[in-house]
Design a protein around this motif. Structure first.
Motif, PDB file in Angstrom:
ATOM      1  N   GLY A 140       0.504  -1.348  -0.191  1.00  0.00           N
ATOM      2  CA  GLY A 140      -0.107   0.299  -0.111  1.00  0.00           C
ATOM      3  C   GLY A 140       0.831   1.614   0.230  1.00  0.00           C
ATOM      4  N   TYR A 141       1.827   1.117   0.837  1.00  0.00           N
ATOM      5  CA  TYR A 141       2.523   1.983   0.704  1.00  0.00           C
ATOM      6  C   TYR A 141       3.337   2.430  -1.141  1.00  0.00           C
ATOM      7  N   ALA A 142       3.956   1.651  -1.583  1.00  0.00           N
ATOM      8  CA  ALA A 142       4.492   1.721  -2.431  1.00  0.00           C
ATOM      9  C   ALA A 142       3.769   2.375  -3.604  1.00  0.00           C
ATOM     10  N   LYS A 143       2.443   2.226  -3.665  1.00  0.00           N
ATOM     11  CA  LYS A 143       1.712   2.531  -4.791  1.00  0.00           C
ATOM     12  C   LYS A 143       0.785   4.073  -4.362  1.00  0.00           C
ATOM     13  N   LYS A 144       1.441   4.885  -2.592  1.00  0.00           N
ATOM     14  CA  LYS A 144       1.334   6.359  -2.174  1.00  0.00           C
ATOM     15  C   LYS A 144       1.543   6.966  -3.459  1.00  0.00           C
ATOM     16  N   SER A 145       2.664   6.748  -4.670  1.00  0.00           N
ATOM     17  CA  SER A 145       3.315   7.748  -5.655  1.00  0.00           C
ATOM     18  C   SER A 145       4.659   7.414  -6.173  1.00  0.00           C
ATOM     19  N   PRO A 146       5.320   7.752  -7.238  1.00  0.00           N
ATOM     20  CA  PRO A 146       6.254   7.228  -7.633  1.00  0.00           C
ATOM     21  C   PRO A 146       7.027   7.205  -6.797  1.00  0.00           C
ATOM     22  N   THR A 147       7.225   8.595  -5.864  1.00  0.00           N
ATOM     23  CA  THR A 147       8.999   8.379  -5.013  1.00  0.00           C
ATOM     24  C   THR A 147       8.521   7.444  -3.841  1.00  0.00           C
ATOM     25  N   ALA A 148       7.308   7.259  -3.116  1.00  0.00           N
ATOM     26  CA  ALA A 148       7.330   6.280  -2.737  1.00  0.00           C
ATOM     27  C   ALA A 148       7.392   4.454  -3.138  1.00  0.00           C
ATOM     28  N   ALA A 149       7.074   4.537  -4.159  1.00  0.00           N
ATOM     29  CA  ALA A 149       7.578   3.265  -5.387  1.00  0.00           C
ATOM     30  C   ALA A 149       9.298   3.728  -5.251  1.00  0.00           C
ATOM     31  N   MET A 150       9.815   3.903  -5.506  1.00  0.00           N
ATOM     32  CA  MET A 150      11.029   4.932  -5.425  1.00  0.00           C
ATOM     33  C   MET A 150      11.696   4.048  -4.180  1.00  0.00           C
ATOM     34  N   VAL A 151      11.253   4.765  -2.948  1.00  0.00           N
ATOM     35  CA  VAL A 151      12.036   4.712  -1.963  1.00  0.00           C
ATOM     36  C   VAL A 151      12.199   3.376  -1.763  1.00  0.00           C
TER      37      VAL A 151
END
Length: 165
Positions: free
Chosen positions: A136-147
């Motif tokens: 769910g966190y990775a889907k929050k934004s492109p930045t979250a997916a990158m982190v």
């Protein structure tokens, strides 16, 4: 010595030292209960229990950049609805008995001990933290997916070199 402390509703955003030491905004409320007894009056001989509970912990805000692994980046907010930590203290050594996290963004585990010393400031933390971001966190934004995708690389070298472990 009998030490009994109960503090509730500590607002993490209000703690100046925390704001200086943690590179991202942190908020939420914290409750702490400490019950220790020592026949000798020394922390190194204490028995008892320590409980920590947190509600609505929020880490990051997706607005203010932080230096993570030497790179300035914004961190999408990680929300932890509840966290509970129980430490059983016997003969001056506190063992993590329970650690739970309720979050759609994040999961963690803490193991280890706290060896109390006299003076108390010489106490030693031997704690091992493992954590992972949830889908769910990775889907929050492109930045979250990158982190989430870069975290394994950063934790093996650059984060450790910057004082994070």
């Amino acid at each position: 010595m009998e030490l009994s402390i109960e503090v509730t509703g500590i607002q993490l955003r209000q703690i100046q030292d925390l704001r200086r030491k943690v590179p991202v905004p942190v908020g939420g409320a914290l409750d702490i209960r400490v019950d220790l007894v020592s026949k000798t009056g020394r922390f190194a001989d204490a028995d008892g229990r320590i409980s920590v509970a947190a509600r609505q912990l929020k880490v990051g805000d997706s607005k203010n950049p932080a230096s993570i692994g030497g790179m300035p980046m914004t961190i999408d907010e990680v929300v932890i609805a509840e966290m509970a930590w129980e430490i059983d203290v016997k003969k001056g050594v506190g063992a993590v008995e329970k650690f739970t996290v309720a979050s759609n963004d994040f999961d963690a585990k803490v193991e280890g001990t706290i060896s109390f010393a006299d003076p108390f400031s010489r106490s030693r933390l031997d704690l091992y933290l493992t954590f992972k971001f949830l889908e769910g966190y990775a889907k929050k934004s492109p930045t979250a997916a990158m982190v989430v995708s870069a975290l394994p690389e950063m934790s093996s070298g650059r984060l450790a070199a910057s004082g994070w472990s």
